[in-house]
Design a protein around this motif. Sequence first.
Motif, PDB file in Angstrom:
ATOM      1  N   ARG A   1       0.813  -1.214   0.000  1.00 13.06           N
ATOM      2  CA  ARG A   1       0.000   0.000   0.000  1.00 13.06           C
ATOM      3  C   ARG A   1       0.843   1.259   0.000  1.00 13.06           C
ATOM      4  NH1 ARG A   1      -5.262  -1.375   1.899  1.00 13.06           N
ATOM      5  NH2 ARG A   1      -5.361  -3.546   2.458  1.00 13.06           N
ATOM      6  N   VAL A   2       2.002   1.178   0.597  1.00 13.03           N
ATOM      7  CA  VAL A   2       2.908   2.319   0.688  1.00 13.03           C
ATOM      8  C   VAL A   2       4.269   1.859   0.198  1.00 13.03           C
ATOM      9  CG1 VAL A   2       3.991   3.987   2.236  1.00 13.03           C
ATOM     10  CG2 VAL A   2       1.648   3.243   2.663  1.00 13.03           C
ATOM     11  N   ILE A   3       4.869   2.640  -0.695  1.00 14.38           N
ATOM     12  CA  ILE A   3       6.198   2.301  -1.200  1.00 14.38           C
ATOM     13  C   ILE A   3       7.106   3.516  -1.059  1.00 14.38           C
ATOM     14  CG2 ILE A   3       5.397   0.541  -2.813  1.00 14.38           C
ATOM     15  CD1 ILE A   3       5.669   2.619  -5.063  1.00 14.38           C
ATOM     16  N   PRO A   4       8.415   3.278  -0.925  1.00 13.11           N
ATOM     17  CA  PRO A   4       9.353   4.407  -0.911  1.00 13.11           C
ATOM     18  C   PRO A   4       9.318   5.111  -2.270  1.00 13.11           C
ATOM     19  CG  PRO A   4      10.434   2.369  -0.230  1.00 13.11           C
ATOM     20  CD  PRO A   4       9.094   1.998  -0.754  1.00 13.11           C
ATOM     21  N   LEU A   5       9.523   6.390  -2.283  1.00 16.43           N
ATOM     22  CA  LEU A   5       9.482   7.161  -3.514  1.00 16.43           C
ATOM     23  C   LEU A   5      10.441   6.615  -4.563  1.00 16.43           C
ATOM     24  CD1 LEU A   5       8.249   9.545  -4.987  1.00 16.43           C
ATOM     25  CD2 LEU A   5       9.954  11.014  -3.923  1.00 16.43           C
ATOM     26  N   HIS A   6      11.615   6.152  -4.144  1.00 17.65           N
ATOM     27  CA  HIS A   6      12.584   5.668  -5.131  1.00 17.65           C
ATOM     28  C   HIS A   6      12.113   4.390  -5.837  1.00 17.65           C
ATOM     29  CE1 HIS A   6      13.901   3.308  -1.602  1.00 17.65           C
ATOM     30  NE2 HIS A   6      14.249   2.406  -2.509  1.00 17.65           N
ATOM     31  N   GLU A   7      11.069   3.729  -5.323  1.00 14.97           N
ATOM     32  CA  GLU A   7      10.518   2.542  -5.977  1.00 14.97           C
ATOM     33  C   GLU A   7       9.314   2.871  -6.852  1.00 14.97           C
ATOM     34  OE1 GLU A   7       9.634  -0.633  -3.294  1.00 14.97           O
ATOM     35  OE2 GLU A   7      11.600  -0.528  -2.340  1.00 14.97           O
ATOM     36  N   ALA A   8       8.890   4.108  -6.871  1.00 11.21           N
ATOM     37  CA  ALA A   8       7.709   4.509  -7.643  1.00 11.21           C
ATOM     38  C   ALA A   8       8.081   4.617  -9.115  1.00 11.21           C
ATOM     39  CB  ALA A   8       7.170   5.845  -7.126  1.00 11.21           C
ATOM     40  N   SER A   9       7.724   3.619  -9.882  1.00 11.89           N
ATOM     41  CA  SER A   9       8.070   3.647 -11.304  1.00 11.89           C
ATOM     42  C   SER A   9       6.857   3.500 -12.214  1.00 11.89           C
ATOM     43  CB  SER A   9       9.076   2.540 -11.621  1.00 11.89           C
ATOM     44  OG  SER A   9       8.522   1.280 -11.296  1.00 11.89           O
ATOM     45  N   ASP A  10       5.745   3.002 -11.690  1.00 10.09           N
ATOM     46  CA  ASP A  10       4.561   2.766 -12.503  1.00 10.09           C
ATOM     47  C   ASP A  10       3.548   3.886 -12.293  1.00 10.09           C
ATOM     48  OD1 ASP A  10       2.431   1.798 -13.949  1.00 10.09           O
ATOM     49  OD2 ASP A  10       1.982   0.147 -12.579  1.00 10.09           O
ATOM     50  N   PRO A  11       3.325   4.728 -13.322  1.00  8.49           N
ATOM     51  CA  PRO A  11       2.387   5.831 -13.152  1.00  8.49           C
ATOM     52  C   PRO A  11       0.945   5.373 -12.902  1.00  8.49           C
ATOM     53  CG  PRO A  11       3.345   5.847 -15.359  1.00  8.49           C
ATOM     54  CD  PRO A  11       3.989   4.749 -14.600  1.00  8.49           C
ATOM     55  N   LYS A  12       0.611   4.154 -13.305  1.00  3.67           N
ATOM     56  CA  LYS A  12      -0.756   3.672 -13.086  1.00  3.67           C
ATOM     57  C   LYS A  12      -1.038   3.411 -11.613  1.00  3.67           C
ATOM     58  CE  LYS A  12      -1.401   1.714 -17.622  1.00  3.67           C
ATOM     59  NZ  LYS A  12      -1.607   0.511 -18.407  1.00  3.67           N
ATOM     60  N   SER A  13      -0.037   2.987 -10.864  1.00  3.09           N
ATOM     61  CA  SER A  13      -0.267   2.722  -9.441  1.00  3.09           C
ATOM     62  C   SER A  13       0.270   3.839  -8.549  1.00  3.09           C
ATOM     63  CB  SER A  13       0.349   1.386  -9.023  1.00  3.09           C
ATOM     64  OG  SER A  13       1.750   1.412  -9.169  1.00  3.09           O
ATOM     65  N   ALA A  14       1.384   4.439  -8.915  1.00  2.59           N
ATOM     66  CA  ALA A  14       1.999   5.464  -8.073  1.00  2.59           C
ATOM     67  C   ALA A  14       1.577   6.873  -8.467  1.00  2.59           C
ATOM     68  CB  ALA A  14       3.518   5.351  -8.136  1.00  2.59           C
ATOM     69  N   GLY A  15       1.062   7.036  -9.669  1.00  2.46           N
ATOM     70  CA  GLY A  15       0.729   8.361 -10.172  1.00  2.46           C
ATOM     71  C   GLY A  15       1.879   8.930 -10.985  1.00  2.46           C
ATOM     72  N   VAL A  16       1.558   9.828 -11.879  1.00  2.00           N
ATOM     73  CA  VAL A  16       2.558  10.390 -12.784  1.00  2.00           C
ATOM     74  C   VAL A  16       3.617  11.190 -12.025  1.00  2.00           C
ATOM     75  CG1 VAL A  16       2.927  11.974 -14.726  1.00  2.00           C
ATOM     76  CG2 VAL A  16       0.972  10.423 -14.743  1.00  2.00           C
ATOM     77  N   LYS A  17       3.182  12.024 -11.092  1.00  2.00           N
ATOM     78  CA  LYS A  17       4.139  12.861 -10.356  1.00  2.00           C
ATOM     79  C   LYS A  17       5.116  12.001  -9.556  1.00  2.00           C
ATOM     80  CE  LYS A  17       4.393  16.728  -7.128  1.00  2.00           C
ATOM     81  NZ  LYS A  17       3.586  17.679  -6.338  1.00  2.00           N
ATOM     82  N   ALA A  18       4.586  11.027  -8.807  1.00  2.00           N
ATOM     83  CA  ALA A  18       5.458  10.176  -7.989  1.00  2.00           C
ATOM     84  C   ALA A  18       6.395   9.346  -8.851  1.00  2.00           C
ATOM     85  CB  ALA A  18       4.624   9.264  -7.096  1.00  2.00           C
ATOM     86  N   SER A  19       5.898   8.811  -9.962  1.00  4.57           N
ATOM     87  CA  SER A  19       6.771   7.996 -10.806  1.00  4.57           C
ATOM     88  C   SER A  19       7.861   8.845 -11.455  1.00  4.57           C
ATOM     89  CB  SER A  19       5.969   7.227 -11.857  1.00  4.57           C
ATOM     90  OG  SER A  19       5.331   8.095 -12.755  1.00  4.57           O
ATOM     91  N   THR A  20       7.525  10.078 -11.801  1.00  2.00           N
ATOM     92  CA  THR A  20       8.541  10.982 -12.353  1.00  2.00           C
ATOM     93  C   THR A  20       9.590  11.309 -11.298  1.00  2.00           C
ATOM     94  OG1 THR A  20       6.956  11.941 -13.900  1.00  2.00           O
ATOM     95  CG2 THR A  20       8.933  13.239 -13.426  1.00  2.00           C
ATOM     96  N   LEU A  21       9.143  11.610 -10.079  1.00  2.00           N
ATOM     97  CA  LEU A  21      10.108  11.885  -9.001  1.00  2.00           C
ATOM     98  C   LEU A  21      10.964  10.655  -8.704  1.00  2.00           C
ATOM     99  CD1 LEU A  21       7.851  13.996  -6.620  1.00  2.00           C
ATOM    100  CD2 LEU A  21       9.808  14.807  -7.960  1.00  2.00           C
ATOM    101  N   GLY A  22      10.365   9.473  -8.741  1.00  2.00           N
ATOM    102  CA  GLY A  22      11.120   8.240  -8.525  1.00  2.00           C
ATOM    103  C   GLY A  22      12.197   8.042  -9.583  1.00  2.00           C
ATOM    104  N   ARG A  23      11.856   8.335 -10.837  1.00  2.00           N
ATOM    105  CA  ARG A  23      12.850   8.211 -11.910  1.00  2.00           C
ATOM    106  C   ARG A  23      13.952   9.254 -11.756  1.00  2.00           C
ATOM    107  NH1 ARG A  23       8.209   7.771 -15.078  1.00  2.00           N
ATOM    108  NH2 ARG A  23       8.662   9.721 -16.132  1.00  2.00           N
ATOM    109  N   LEU A  24      13.583  10.467 -11.340  1.00  2.00           N
ATOM    110  CA  LEU A  24      14.596  11.498 -11.110  1.00  2.00           C
ATOM    111  C   LEU A  24      15.550  11.078  -9.994  1.00  2.00           C
ATOM    112  CD1 LEU A  24      12.431  14.736 -11.407  1.00  2.00           C
ATOM    113  CD2 LEU A  24      14.297  14.037 -12.934  1.00  2.00           C
TER     114      LEU A  24
END
Length: 70
Positions: A7-30
């Motif tokens: 249910r909760v993941i560290p930001l650095h693991e946020a890669s899928d915009p469908k589950s984490a959202g576009v903003k979080a997945s972009t920040l994770g990739r950055l």
Amino acid sequence: MNNTGRRVIPLHEASDPKSAGVKASTLGRLLGAGFPVPAGFVLIAHAGADSNGRGSYLDRAATEAVLTAV
């Protein structure tokens, strides 16, 4: 990384915009590319969904996951 069931993941693991959202997945990739992004966590999209996939209040497990991440 597969976040199924989490249910909760560290930001650095946020890669899928469908589950984490576009903003979080972009920040994770950055973060992964070495850019200076503050650490954080993501409440994934299905964390507040009921068994039919509709939004609802967070259940006890989701609430505890958020409080643990903070």
